[in-house]
Design an enzyme around this catalytic site. Structure first.
Site, mmCIF file in Angstrom:
data_model
loop_
_atom_site.group_PDB
_atom_site.id
_atom_site.type_symbol
_atom_site.label_atom_id
_atom_site.label_comp_id
_atom_site.label_asym_id
_atom_site.label_seq_id
_atom_site.Cartn_x
_atom_site.Cartn_y
_atom_site.Cartn_z
ATOM 1 N N SER A 163 0.744 -1.186 -0.033
ATOM 2 C CA SER A 163 0.042 -0.022 -0.095
ATOM 3 C C SER A 163 0.753 1.207 0.017
ATOM 4 O O SER A 163 1.962 1.095 0.519
ATOM 5 C CB SER A 163 -0.634 -0.031 1.192
ATOM 6 O OG SER A 163 -1.468 1.349 1.521
ATOM 7 N N TYR A 198 -3.718 -0.122 9.985
ATOM 8 C CA TYR A 198 -3.519 -0.470 8.587
ATOM 9 C C TYR A 198 -1.897 -0.228 8.250
ATOM 10 O O TYR A 198 -1.176 -0.879 7.484
ATOM 11 C CB TYR A 198 -4.409 0.384 7.827
ATOM 12 C CG TYR A 198 -4.393 0.045 6.043
ATOM 13 C CD1 TYR A 198 -5.173 -1.370 5.742
ATOM 14 C CD2 TYR A 198 -3.922 0.962 5.452
ATOM 15 C CE1 TYR A 198 -5.173 -1.306 4.444
ATOM 16 C CE2 TYR A 198 -4.074 0.562 3.885
ATOM 17 C CZ TYR A 198 -4.477 -0.507 3.354
ATOM 18 O OH TYR A 198 -4.503 -0.779 2.030
HETATM 19 C C1 GCO Z 1 -6.987 5.415 3.364
HETATM 20 C C2 GCO Z 1 -7.145 4.417 1.981
HETATM 21 C C3 GCO Z 1 -5.949 3.567 1.794
HETATM 22 C C4 GCO Z 1 -5.942 3.034 0.457
HETATM 23 C C5 GCO Z 1 -4.699 2.617 -0.052
HETATM 24 C C6 GCO Z 1 -3.418 3.395 -0.257
HETATM 25 O O1 GCO Z 1 -7.946 5.431 3.891
HETATM 26 O O2 GCO Z 1 -5.699 5.978 3.200
HETATM 27 O O3 GCO Z 1 -8.280 3.533 2.239
HETATM 28 O O4 GCO Z 1 -5.462 2.629 2.844
HETATM 29 O O5 GCO Z 1 -7.011 2.333 0.245
HETATM 30 O O6 GCO Z 1 -4.208 1.263 0.631
HETATM 31 O O7 GCO Z 1 -2.493 2.533 -1.042
#
Ligand code: GCO
Length: 264
Positions: A148, A161
């Site tokens: 990501s 995340y």
């Molecule tokens: C967020 C997004 C990210 C993207 C992605 C970026 O809230 O910043 O959802 O998580 O989806 O992963 O690369």
């Protein structure tokens, strides 16, 4: 091997986790178009898996669907055994399944944190462990971990995340370190901001993040999930046989720049 032959996936079996929708489905379509036989995983419902399998089949690909929880070692082990006995040996594994929780760290319940880390990071370890042991015995294979922007950058509210995706980048490098000698190439794809269901809440018209992303991305737009197909085919194919431990960012240039183009 020369020319386009090195990208040909005919005769290969590709398992893509979380491929019932979104980026996983786009990448699986790319692998299918390059000739791979698809095995797709999901865990929300059998119906969603069956619907996805018909999408792939209608597109002309050979596809089978398996429902299992990528965070459960026992479920994964028995699913992989089942897949290999029903379909055949897995040549390509795409660890794509993942979730996001947009909660500021100070408000984040530890249970939610653990769920994100388990789903986005630990699952790649669990599924790879089950699949790569078999690849090693057979003499090689390909693993692609879906990272990501958050493997490199922080952002308000996505701490768990980001921690998981940053971890996945390092897991990719460590897998490459341990498995390159077994002819298993492990690499990552780092998607930028894509128009998917996951980003729908932050893409809404008038949402400040929508304008921000369009201006922050040198390409000047959200990614189309199909923009990921080329990277997936490359990293799944013989064209990347000496590429190990890299993260290929497909991001319209976000990581190349600090600000929007045209700034004085
Ligand atoms: C967020 C997004 C990210 C993207 C992605 C970026 O809230 O910043 O959802 O998580 O989806 O992963 O690369």
């Amino acid at each position: 091997m020369n020319g386009l032959d090195m990208f040909d996936l005919t005769g290969k079996i590709a398992l893509v986790t979380g491929a019932t929708h979104g980026l996983g489905m786009a990448m699986a379509n790319g692998l299918g178009a390059a000739g791979a036989r698809l095995v797709i995983n999901g865990n929300s419902s059998q119906k969603k898996i069956d619907d996805a399998v018909s999408v792939y089949t209608r597109a002309g690909y050979v596809a089978d669907g398996y429902r299992f929880d990528v965070t459960s070692e026992a479920e994964v082990e028995s699913a992989i055994e089942q897949i290999e006995s029903d379909v055949g040996p897995i040549d390509i594994l795409v660890n794509n399944a993942g979730i996001i929780r947009r909660i500021p760290l100070l408000e984040m319940p530890v249970e939610e944190w653990e769920l994100v880390v388990k789903t986005d990071l630990t699952s790649a370890f669990i599924v790879s462990k089950a699949v790569v042991g078999r690849m090693v015995t057979r003499g090689g294979g390909k693993v692609i971990n879906i990272c990501s922007m958050m493997s490199e950058l922080g952002r308000d509210s996505v701490g768990a995340y980001a921690a998981a995706k940053g971890g996945l980048k390092m897991l990719t490098r460590n897998m490459a370190t341990e498995w390159a000698r077994h002819n298993v190439q492990v690499n990552g794809i780092g998607p930028g901001y894509f128009a998917t269901e996951q980003t729908r809440p932050i893409r809404a018209d008038g949402h400040p993040f929508n304008d921000f992303i369009v201006s922050r991305t040198p390409a000047g737009r959200w990614g189309d999930p199909d923009d990921l197909q080329g990277a997936a085919v490359f990293l799944a194919s013989a064209a990347s046989d000496f590429v190990n431990g890299q993260i290929l960012y497909v991001d319209g240039g976000i990581l190349a720049t600090i600000g929007k183009p045209g700034n004085e």
